[in-house]
Write an enzyme that holds these catalytic residues in place. Structure first.
Site, PDB file in Angstrom:
ATOM      1  N   PRO A  77       0.831  -1.210   0.000  1.00  0.00           N
ATOM      2  CA  PRO A  77       0.000   0.000   0.000  1.00  0.00           C
ATOM      3  C   PRO A  77       0.861   1.253   0.000  1.00  0.00           C
ATOM      4  O   PRO A  77       1.688   1.464   0.897  1.00  0.00           O
ATOM      5  CB  PRO A  77      -0.800  -0.125   1.305  1.00  0.00           C
ATOM      6  N   SER A 106      -3.999   1.837  -0.928  1.00  0.00           N
ATOM      7  CA  SER A 106      -3.811   2.710   0.223  1.00  0.00           C
ATOM      8  C   SER A 106      -5.099   3.459   0.555  1.00  0.00           C
ATOM      9  O   SER A 106      -5.878   3.817  -0.338  1.00  0.00           O
ATOM     10  CB  SER A 106      -2.697   3.721  -0.075  1.00  0.00           C
ATOM     11  N   LEU A 128      -5.711   0.521   5.717  1.00  0.00           N
ATOM     12  CA  LEU A 128      -6.296   1.560   6.557  1.00  0.00           C
ATOM     13  C   LEU A 128      -5.277   2.088   7.552  1.00  0.00           C
ATOM     14  O   LEU A 128      -4.452   1.335   8.071  1.00  0.00           O
ATOM     15  CB  LEU A 128      -7.476   1.002   7.360  1.00  0.00           C
ATOM     16  N   TYR A 129      -5.347   3.386   7.818  1.00  0.00           N
ATOM     17  CA  TYR A 129      -4.837   3.955   9.055  1.00  0.00           C
ATOM     18  C   TYR A 129      -6.053   4.186   9.942  1.00  0.00           C
ATOM     19  O   TYR A 129      -7.154   4.479   9.452  1.00  0.00           O
ATOM     20  CB  TYR A 129      -4.117   5.285   8.815  1.00  0.00           C
ATOM     21  N   THR A 155      -2.588  -0.686   9.155  1.00  0.00           N
ATOM     22  CA  THR A 155      -1.209  -0.317   9.452  1.00  0.00           C
ATOM     23  C   THR A 155      -1.131   0.089  10.919  1.00  0.00           C
ATOM     24  O   THR A 155      -1.809   1.026  11.353  1.00  0.00           O
ATOM     25  CB  THR A 155      -0.746   0.839   8.552  1.00  0.00           C
ATOM     26  N   LYS A 232      -0.357  -4.791   9.587  1.00  0.00           N
ATOM     27  CA  LYS A 232       0.898  -4.450   8.923  1.00  0.00           C
ATOM     28  C   LYS A 232       1.746  -3.566   9.838  1.00  0.00           C
ATOM     29  O   LYS A 232       1.290  -2.510  10.280  1.00  0.00           O
ATOM     30  CB  LYS A 232       0.628  -3.721   7.608  1.00  0.00           C
ATOM     31  N   HIS A 256       7.705  -0.099   7.608  1.00  0.00           N
ATOM     32  CA  HIS A 256       7.167   1.019   6.825  1.00  0.00           C
ATOM     33  C   HIS A 256       8.197   1.505   5.797  1.00  0.00           C
ATOM     34  O   HIS A 256       8.280   2.691   5.482  1.00  0.00           O
ATOM     35  CB  HIS A 256       6.778   2.172   7.760  1.00  0.00           C
ATOM     36  N   ASP A 287       7.559  -6.929   3.881  1.00  0.00           N
ATOM     37  CA  ASP A 287       7.924  -5.931   2.881  1.00  0.00           C
ATOM     38  C   ASP A 287       9.212  -5.252   3.320  1.00  0.00           C
ATOM     39  O   ASP A 287       9.731  -5.510   4.401  1.00  0.00           O
ATOM     40  CB  ASP A 287       6.800  -4.922   2.642  1.00  0.00           C
ATOM     41  N   GLY A 288       9.755  -4.400   2.438  1.00  0.00           N
ATOM     42  CA  GLY A 288      10.937  -3.626   2.777  1.00  0.00           C
ATOM     43  C   GLY A 288      12.220  -4.182   2.206  1.00  0.00           C
ATOM     44  O   GLY A 288      12.684  -5.243   2.631  1.00  0.00           O
ATOM     45  N   GLY A 289      12.799  -3.488   1.241  1.00  0.00           N
ATOM     46  CA  GLY A 289      14.135  -3.817   0.765  1.00  0.00           C
ATOM     47  C   GLY A 289      14.227  -4.844  -0.332  1.00  0.00           C
ATOM     48  O   GLY A 289      15.326  -5.146  -0.804  1.00  0.00           O
ATOM     49  N   GLY A 310       7.123  -2.223  -2.728  1.00  0.00           N
ATOM     50  CA  GLY A 310       6.682  -0.845  -2.730  1.00  0.00           C
ATOM     51  C   GLY A 310       7.345   0.013  -3.771  1.00  0.00           C
ATOM     52  O   GLY A 310       6.918   0.069  -4.932  1.00  0.00           O
ATOM     53  N   ARG A 311       8.424   0.694  -3.391  1.00  0.00           N
ATOM     54  CA  ARG A 311       9.056   1.676  -4.265  1.00  0.00           C
ATOM     55  C   ARG A 311       9.325   1.160  -5.681  1.00  0.00           C
ATOM     56  O   ARG A 311       9.100   1.904  -6.642  1.00  0.00           O
ATOM     57  CB  ARG A 311      10.361   2.161  -3.624  1.00  0.00           C
TER      58      ARG A 311
END
Length: 357
Positions: A77, A106, A128-129, A155, A232, A256, A287-289, A310-311
């Protein structure tokens, strides 16, 4: 030059995106130690290949919360895809479906929930936040249910947005043509108010996110939706066990993308701890990296059921819209299949700690 790997898309984004947008997309919190650690952690992990194994066919497919995926991949997201391409989330949803991947929308998507669902050919989840405005939160949950989204991703590592120096230096503020269209203009007003040395995103979170929620609040949300609930932002065995005790349906090991508490461990470094604590009671995503298919293989070997990216997806989107985002996901799937073949593991079920050095 046609991009051959994720790094080529990253280079293009750095060369073409506006400075403030690039800073928002690529930046992390604090000194960005965790941001760098996420990719470095995968680079430290070594593989132990087996030979003389029939790898004539390598099957990357997985099942996740009732959905079949061509590979254990999903789009993480991320807010405001229209910052990098005019087609925004419509393009990334199409890309995910074409690549056989999951798409997690998101809460701050710059495209309508129903419009995304209308072009989707793969599973959609909704992130969701927890907003102070609970009626607005529930209204969004109801719309997601009616549009056919298959899970909610809450999240839990962002009671407020952390200080991100790149955004502070640029005074990052959403341009008028990009907004979170699934929430009211009043609710999102702070994200469009520019001030020197102020991140409008950070200011908005302090005004609108509810920092008082606890584990006890999960029951309130569960009682108001029929959708599976995914948490998450889990980084410890203690919170993983609490998630299982509160009967959530899956968790995502996430820091995050290095954008919240700087100095926490890389997700690849804590994944095994979390998986051990869960002990098979529910799926664990991460996630991440992740930048290569070999990274995906390493995550699966550490016990992840799937990986959210993500990115890199937004780098692909910035390059050539839906085609670029799809190519990023396809590259990761193809690189995963190659790594599986070269490791002598023809199915994802065979990826376990024995493949790691």
């Amino acid at each position: 030059m046609n991009p051959l790997h994720v790094g080529d898309y990253a280079d293009h984004a750095k060369a073409t995106l506006a400075g403030d947008v690039l800073g928002y997309l690529d930046g992390g919190s604090g000194a960005e130690w965790t941001l760098r650690a996420n990719t470095a952690a995968y680079q430290r992990i070594r593989l132990r290949p087996r030979v003389l194994v029939d790898v004539g066919t390598c099957d990357t497919s997985v099942d996740l919360l009732g959905s079949s995926l061509a590979a254990p991949l999903g789009v993480a997201p991320m807010a405001y895809h229209r910052l990098v391409h005019e087609d925004g989330e419509l393009a990334t949803v199409k890309a995910a479906g074409a690549a056989g991947a999951l798409f997690v929308a998101s809460i701050f998507a710059s495209t309508d929930l129903a419009e995304m669902a209308a072009v989707a050919t793969g599973p959609l989840w909704m992130q969701l936040y927890w907003l102070r405005d609970r009626p607005a939160l529930l209204e969004l949950v109801g719309r997601a249910e009616r549009a056919g989204y298959r899970a909610l991703v809450l999240t839990v590592d962002a009671p407020r947005v952390a200080r991100r120096h790149r955004d502070l230096r640029s005074g990052f503020t959403l341009p008028p043509h990009v907004r979170a269209v699934n929430l009211s203009r009043e609710l999102m007003a702070e994200s469009h108010l520019a001030a020197a040395g102020v991140s409008a995103i950070e200011r908005h979170s302090r005004e609108r996110f509810d920092p008082t929620i606890t584990w006890a609040d999960l029951a309130w949300l569960r009682d108001r939706t029929r959708l599976p609930l995914v948490l998450k932002g889990i980084l410890t065995a203690e919170d993983a066990r609490l998630a299982a005790e509160h009967e959530v349906d899956a968790i995502v090991v996430s820091n995050h993308g290095g954008r919240q508490l700087d100095g926490v461990a890389a997700t690849a470094d804590v994944l095994a701890e979390v998986v051990a604590a869960i002990a098979g009671r529910l799926p664990v995503l991460v996630d991440g990296g992740v930048r290569t298919g070999a990274d995906v293989l390493k995550a699966l070997a550490l016990g992840a059921a799937a990986v959210l990216v993500g990115r890199p997806v937004l780098w692909g989107l910035a390059h050539s819209g839906a085609a670029g985002a799809e190519h990023v996901l396809t590259l990761l799937r193809e690189e995963l299949a190659e790594a599986m073949a070269l490791c002598g593991r023809p199915t994802t079920a065979q990826l376990d700690r024995s493949v790691l050095g």
